[in-house]
Design a protein around this motif. Structure first.
Motif, PDB file in Angstrom:
ATOM      1  N   MET A   1      -9.978  10.655  12.862  1.00 14.29           N
ATOM      2  CA  MET A   1      -9.729  11.061  11.505  1.00 14.29           C
ATOM      3  C   MET A   1      -8.552  10.310  10.891  1.00 14.29           C
ATOM      4  O   MET A   1      -8.344  10.409   9.689  1.00 14.29           O
ATOM      5  CB  MET A   1      -9.480  12.563  11.440  1.00 14.29           C
ATOM      6  N   ALA A   2      -7.834   9.581  11.711  1.00 13.00           N
ATOM      7  CA  ALA A   2      -6.669   8.851  11.198  1.00 13.00           C
ATOM      8  C   ALA A   2      -7.040   7.818  10.134  1.00 13.00           C
ATOM      9  O   ALA A   2      -6.341   7.725   9.117  1.00 13.00           O
ATOM     10  CB  ALA A   2      -5.914   8.200  12.346  1.00 13.00           C
ATOM     11  N   PRO A   3      -8.117   7.035  10.326  1.00 13.41           N
ATOM     12  CA  PRO A   3      -8.465   6.076   9.257  1.00 13.41           C
ATOM     13  C   PRO A   3      -8.768   6.761   7.930  1.00 13.41           C
ATOM     14  O   PRO A   3      -8.380   6.258   6.873  1.00 13.41           O
ATOM     15  CB  PRO A   3      -9.701   5.353   9.798  1.00 13.41           C
ATOM     16  N   ALA A   4      -9.450   7.887   7.973  1.00 13.90           N
ATOM     17  CA  ALA A   4      -9.765   8.610   6.742  1.00 13.90           C
ATOM     18  C   ALA A   4      -8.491   9.097   6.064  1.00 13.90           C
ATOM     19  O   ALA A   4      -8.351   9.017   4.838  1.00 13.90           O
ATOM     20  CB  ALA A   4     -10.685   9.796   7.041  1.00 13.90           C
ATOM     21  N   LEU A   5      -7.549   9.565   6.843  1.00 11.35           N
ATOM     22  CA  LEU A   5      -6.294  10.067   6.288  1.00 11.35           C
ATOM     23  C   LEU A   5      -5.449   8.937   5.704  1.00 11.35           C
ATOM     24  O   LEU A   5      -4.891   9.072   4.617  1.00 11.35           O
ATOM     25  CB  LEU A   5      -5.511  10.812   7.368  1.00 11.35           C
ATOM     26  N   VAL A   6      -5.385   7.816   6.399  1.00 10.63           N
ATOM     27  CA  VAL A   6      -4.579   6.677   5.927  1.00 10.63           C
ATOM     28  C   VAL A   6      -5.141   6.115   4.626  1.00 10.63           C
ATOM     29  O   VAL A   6      -4.403   5.898   3.667  1.00 10.63           O
ATOM     30  CB  VAL A   6      -4.483   5.592   7.014  1.00 10.63           C
ATOM     31  N   VAL A   7      -6.447   5.894   4.591  1.00 10.23           N
ATOM     32  CA  VAL A   7      -7.055   5.338   3.372  1.00 10.23           C
ATOM     33  C   VAL A   7      -6.910   6.326   2.216  1.00 10.23           C
ATOM     34  O   VAL A   7      -6.608   5.933   1.085  1.00 10.23           O
ATOM     35  CB  VAL A   7      -8.538   4.970   3.618  1.00 10.23           C
ATOM     36  N   ALA A   8      -7.087   7.618   2.487  1.00  9.77           N
ATOM     37  CA  ALA A   8      -6.928   8.624   1.434  1.00  9.77           C
ATOM     38  C   ALA A   8      -5.500   8.641   0.901  1.00  9.77           C
ATOM     39  O   ALA A   8      -5.289   8.731  -0.311  1.00  9.77           O
ATOM     40  CB  ALA A   8      -7.312  10.005   1.963  1.00  9.77           C
ATOM     41  N   CYS A   9      -4.522   8.540   1.787  1.00 10.03           N
ATOM     42  CA  CYS A   9      -3.123   8.537   1.341  1.00 10.03           C
ATOM     43  C   CYS A   9      -2.815   7.317   0.477  1.00 10.03           C
ATOM     44  O   CYS A   9      -2.107   7.415  -0.517  1.00 10.03           O
ATOM     45  CB  CYS A   9      -2.190   8.581   2.548  1.00 10.03           C
ATOM     46  N   ILE A  10      -3.362   6.179   0.849  1.00  9.56           N
ATOM     47  CA  ILE A  10      -3.138   4.962   0.067  1.00  9.56           C
ATOM     48  C   ILE A  10      -3.788   5.091  -1.309  1.00  9.56           C
ATOM     49  O   ILE A  10      -3.156   4.833  -2.336  1.00  9.56           O
ATOM     50  CB  ILE A  10      -3.668   3.725   0.810  1.00  9.56           C
ATOM     51  N   LEU A  11      -5.049   5.499  -1.328  1.00 12.66           N
ATOM     52  CA  LEU A  11      -5.770   5.601  -2.601  1.00 12.66           C
ATOM     53  C   LEU A  11      -5.225   6.710  -3.490  1.00 12.66           C
ATOM     54  O   LEU A  11      -5.309   6.629  -4.717  1.00 12.66           O
ATOM     55  CB  LEU A  11      -7.262   5.833  -2.345  1.00 12.66           C
ATOM     56  N   TRP A  12      -4.681   7.746  -2.893  1.00 14.47           N
ATOM     57  CA  TRP A  12      -4.127   8.848  -3.672  1.00 14.47           C
ATOM     58  C   TRP A  12      -2.711   8.536  -4.138  1.00 14.47           C
ATOM     59  O   TRP A  12      -2.323   8.880  -5.252  1.00 14.47           O
ATOM     60  CB  TRP A  12      -4.135  10.119  -2.825  1.00 14.47           C
ATOM     61  N   GLY A  13      -1.941   7.857  -3.311  1.00 19.10           N
ATOM     62  CA  GLY A  13      -0.530   7.648  -3.603  1.00 19.10           C
ATOM     63  C   GLY A  13      -0.209   6.474  -4.505  1.00 19.10           C
ATOM     64  O   GLY A  13       0.734   6.539  -5.297  1.00 19.10           O
ATOM     65  N   LEU A  14      -0.954   5.398  -4.411  1.00 19.44           N
ATOM     66  CA  LEU A  14      -0.628   4.207  -5.206  1.00 19.44           C
ATOM     67  C   LEU A  14      -0.658   4.447  -6.715  1.00 19.44           C
ATOM     68  O   LEU A  14       0.268   4.025  -7.409  1.00 19.44           O
ATOM     69  CB  LEU A  14      -1.537   3.042  -4.824  1.00 19.44           C
ATOM     70  N   PRO A  15      -1.664   5.103  -7.262  1.00 17.02           N
ATOM     71  CA  PRO A  15      -1.620   5.351  -8.717  1.00 17.02           C
ATOM     72  C   PRO A  15      -0.450   6.233  -9.132  1.00 17.02           C
ATOM     73  O   PRO A  15       0.063   6.113 -10.234  1.00 17.02           O
ATOM     74  CB  PRO A  15      -2.951   6.055  -9.006  1.00 17.02           C
ATOM     75  N   ARG A  16      -0.009   7.105  -8.243  1.00 17.00           N
ATOM     76  CA  ARG A  16       1.110   7.982  -8.568  1.00 17.00           C
ATOM     77  C   ARG A  16       2.443   7.251  -8.538  1.00 17.00           C
ATOM     78  O   ARG A  16       3.390   7.658  -9.188  1.00 17.00           O
ATOM     79  CB  ARG A  16       1.122   9.169  -7.610  1.00 17.00           C
ATOM     80  N   LEU A  17       2.522   6.166  -7.799  1.00 13.57           N
ATOM     81  CA  LEU A  17       3.745   5.365  -7.798  1.00 13.57           C
ATOM     82  C   LEU A  17       3.943   4.670  -9.142  1.00 13.57           C
ATOM     83  O   LEU A  17       5.063   4.488  -9.592  1.00 13.57           O
ATOM     84  CB  LEU A  17       3.705   4.330  -6.675  1.00 13.57           C
ATOM     85  N   ARG A  18       2.839   4.285  -9.753  1.00  8.09           N
ATOM     86  CA  ARG A  18       2.926   3.624 -11.062  1.00  8.09           C
ATOM     87  C   ARG A  18       3.362   4.588 -12.142  1.00  8.09           C
ATOM     88  O   ARG A  18       3.993   4.210 -13.108  1.00  8.09           O
ATOM     89  CB  ARG A  18       1.579   3.011 -11.440  1.00  8.09           C
TER      90      ARG A  18
END
Length: 76
Positions: A1-18
């Motif tokens: 489940m680690a790949p699913a969690l990592v990709v989700a964190c990246i896709l969820w977090g990057l727009p919020r950084l902007r």
């Protein structure tokens, strides 16, 4: 489940950084949906191929989670 969690964190977090400083309503639900979609794809790949770690499964993971993240972002 680690790949699913990592990709989700990246896709969820990057727009919020902007958009620092603005919390979107439903952000936790979006993160949860991304993780669940990723886990479902990984389980489907495990059932279909009979083993974990196939590149096709990881490609499907990125496509599904990326499409869902795009749809959730466009929905707002």
């Amino acid at each position: 489940m680690a790949p699913a969690l990592v990709v989700a964190c990246i896709l969820w977090g990057l727009p919020r950084l902007r958009r620092a400083g603005r919390a979107a309503p439903g952000a936790r639900l979006e993160a949860f949906m991304l993780v669940v979609a990723g886990v479902v794809v990984l389980l489907a790949g495990l059932v279909y191929f009979g083993r974990d770690g196939k590149i096709a499964t990881y490609a499907a993971l990125v496509v599904v989670q990326g499409t869902l993240a795009w749809w959730l972002h466009r929905r707002r």
